[in-house]
Design an enzyme around this catalytic site. Structure first.
Site, mmCIF file in Angstrom:
data_model
loop_
_atom_site.group_PDB
_atom_site.id
_atom_site.type_symbol
_atom_site.label_atom_id
_atom_site.label_comp_id
_atom_site.label_asym_id
_atom_site.label_seq_id
_atom_site.Cartn_x
_atom_site.Cartn_y
_atom_site.Cartn_z
ATOM 1 N N LYS A 229 19.958 -27.752 -32.752
ATOM 2 C CA LYS A 229 20.912 -28.359 -33.366
ATOM 3 C C LYS A 229 21.119 -29.302 -34.431
ATOM 4 O O LYS A 229 19.899 -29.562 -34.593
ATOM 5 C CB LYS A 229 21.128 -28.271 -31.932
ATOM 6 C CG LYS A 229 21.580 -27.344 -30.553
ATOM 7 C CD LYS A 229 22.483 -26.106 -31.067
ATOM 8 C CE LYS A 229 22.430 -25.029 -30.119
ATOM 9 N NZ LYS A 229 21.937 -24.732 -29.066
HETATM 10 C C1 LIG Z 1 21.865 -23.367 -27.420
HETATM 11 C C2 LIG Z 1 23.252 -23.616 -27.024
HETATM 12 C C3 LIG Z 1 23.205 -23.466 -25.811
HETATM 13 C C4 LIG Z 1 22.599 -23.791 -24.719
HETATM 14 O O1 LIG Z 1 21.720 -25.456 -25.060
HETATM 15 P P1 LIG Z 1 20.317 -26.057 -24.341
HETATM 16 O O2 LIG Z 1 20.709 -27.288 -24.995
HETATM 17 O O3 LIG Z 1 19.183 -25.360 -24.988
HETATM 18 O O4 LIG Z 1 20.241 -25.322 -23.002
HETATM 19 C C5 LIG Z 1 24.296 -23.437 -24.716
HETATM 20 N N1 LIG Z 1 25.264 -22.868 -25.473
HETATM 21 C C6 LIG Z 1 25.126 -22.458 -26.768
HETATM 22 C C7 LIG Z 1 26.468 -21.601 -27.248
HETATM 23 C C8 LIG Z 1 23.981 -22.834 -27.740
HETATM 24 O O5 LIG Z 1 23.923 -22.307 -28.707
#
Ligand SMILES: *Cc1c(COP(=O)(O)O)cnc(C)c1O
Length: 431
Positions: A229
């Site tokens: 991210k």
């Molecule tokens: C990455 C992601 C999540 C989950 O994030 P985590 O921190 O891994 O739980 C949820 N929604 C979307 C759209 C994502 O891309």
């Protein structure tokens, strides 16, 4: 690419995504100046080394601060996690922040804190990561999927309106790729029913809607700090809100429903006493990880600037290529550019998306697909009442989607390589 492999075996594929070996593909007539052969045909790959889809940028500052935290004697949830939660809330324009160990956890505690219960319906996007739908199932509620808008691939407010019932208890929109969803319209629909909006902004830290930061608008906004991210600590998440009581409840539920944070209990000013007031979860964020997040926050503006530069370079490099469509931003929107998902114009190509991705891989370009529509997954095919064709915009997007590499440490040269590889593969499969 496990998901892709799995998707090929779905009944939906109708041969569209058959393994390439089983499909005869035309041998292009050799023009007078023969193009460079594809890497899969023995040609030189566009790049000598593999370019991943995304890579974290951990610098000296992260290492230095982590060492300080490790040596401080306090390595689980404590002052660093608190400080990080406060900083994220500030950045997102919200009054309160709760730091947790994933965006999934943030979405889950949000639904639980809002009192979403078995039998309640929660509307979310058919084109999202499974976390959204899983947490709705975790609280026993019914996920109601709706289609997305063709340009942004964010949830379609008109589809939400059609899906509202007297049992609708929450709306969970997703800021696809970092483009804010139509929040004003969604908030309007929710306000009319007196229901909350829990925004999945896992892609959208730093995004804005007409000058308002994402995080300042919805009832709760969830962010992810997963490895890929825009801001990362490996694993991490946060929920932000303007509602103090809701923040308090989410914080409580993120750590076993205990009414005192551990670090307060074990410092000499604190007390050993606590009470469990709800069966909460174990979603607290460790100070070691929060420290990485604090270092990343110092560099976040620069990260975002670099992402926007790279996107501009992609546009320069690919805008005239008729075989692909590029993502854009609507007027008034500051895009967070977490992802750069292009759409293949399959009508202009003799190959399918799976083949295109495979060719890019051979050219040493990493890609992914965001997302496999929720109702294509085996579990949701069984647990939800949806069928192929129910979400035509999401399904159309899925068969064409290729996410290209985008991360701040990429060089201009890296973007040029990706553009060259996309052009090379498109040229080979041009109709
Ligand atoms: C990455 C992601 C999540 C989950 O994030 P985590 O921190 O891994 O739980 C949820 N929604 C979307 C759209 C994502 O891309």
């Amino acid at each position: 690419m496990k998901g892709l492999e799995a998707a090929r075996s779905l009944p939906y594929n109708r041969g569209v995504s058959r393994p390439p070996s089983s499909r005869p593909h035309p041998t292009p007539a050799i023009p007078s100046s023969a193009p460079e052969p594809l890497a899969t045909a023995g040609g030189a790959p566009v790049r000598a080394t593999y370019l991943p889809l995304a890579a974290p940028w951990i610098g000296e500052r992260e290492k230095q601060l982590v060492m300080e935290t490790l040596e401080s004697g306090w390595i689980t949830t404590g002052p660093k996690a608190q400080e990080f939660a406060r900083r994220i809330a500030d950045l997102a324009g919200a009054r309160h922040g709760v730091a947790v160990n994933s965006a999934t956890g943030a979405l889950h505690v949000a639904l639980a804190a809002l009192g979403i219960q078995p039998g309640d319906e929660v509307i979310t996007s058919a084109y999202t990561f499974v976390a959204c739908v899983n947490v709705i199932e975790h609280v026993g509620a019914v996920p109601v999927l709706v289609d997305v808008e063709p340009d942004t691939l964010c949830i379609d407010p008109l589809a939400i309106e059609r899906a509202l019932t007297p049992r609708t208890r929450a709306i969970m929109p997703v800021d696809y790729a970092g483009h804010p969803c139509e929040l004003d319209r969604i908030m309007g629909l929710a306000a009319g029913r007196g229901i909350p909006v829990v925004e999945d902004a896992a892609h959208a830290l730093g995004a804005m809607d007409r000058g308002r930061p994402i995080g300042s608008i919805a009832t709760v906004t969830a962010f992810s700090f997963y490895a890929t991210k825009n801001l990362t600590m490996g694993e991490g998440g946060a929920a932000v809100t303007n509602d103090a009581a809701l923040a308090e409840r989410m914080s409580l539920l993120s750590l076993h429903g205990m009414n005192r944070d551990a670090w307060k209990r074990y410092t000499d000013t604190g007390s050993w006493y606590y009470e469990v007031v709800a069966p909460g979860f174990k979603y607290n964020l460790s100070d070691v990880l929060a420290t990485i997040g604090l270092a990343q926050l110092e560099r976040f503006e620069g990260f975002q600037r670099r992402r926007a530069e790279l996107v501009a370079r992609y546009h320069e490099g690919l805008a005239d290529l008729a075989e692909v469509r590029l993502p854009g931003a609507r007027p008034g929107v500051t895009h967070a550019w977490h992802l750069f998902p292009i759409a293949l114009e399959l009508e202009r190509l003799t190959c399918d998306r799976a083949r295109f991705v495979q060719e890019l891989r051979a050219e040493n370009i990493g890609t992914s697909v965001h997302f496999i529509p929720i109702h294509y997954h085996p579990h949701f095919r069984e647990s939800l009442p949806y069928h192929e064709g129910d979400f035509p915009v999401a399904e159309h997007a899925y068969w064409r989607a290729v996410t290209l590499p985008l991360f701040p440490r990429m060089s201009d040269r890296d973007v040029d390589d990706v553009c060259a590889a996309v052009r090379k593969v498109a040229a080979h499969f041009r109709r």
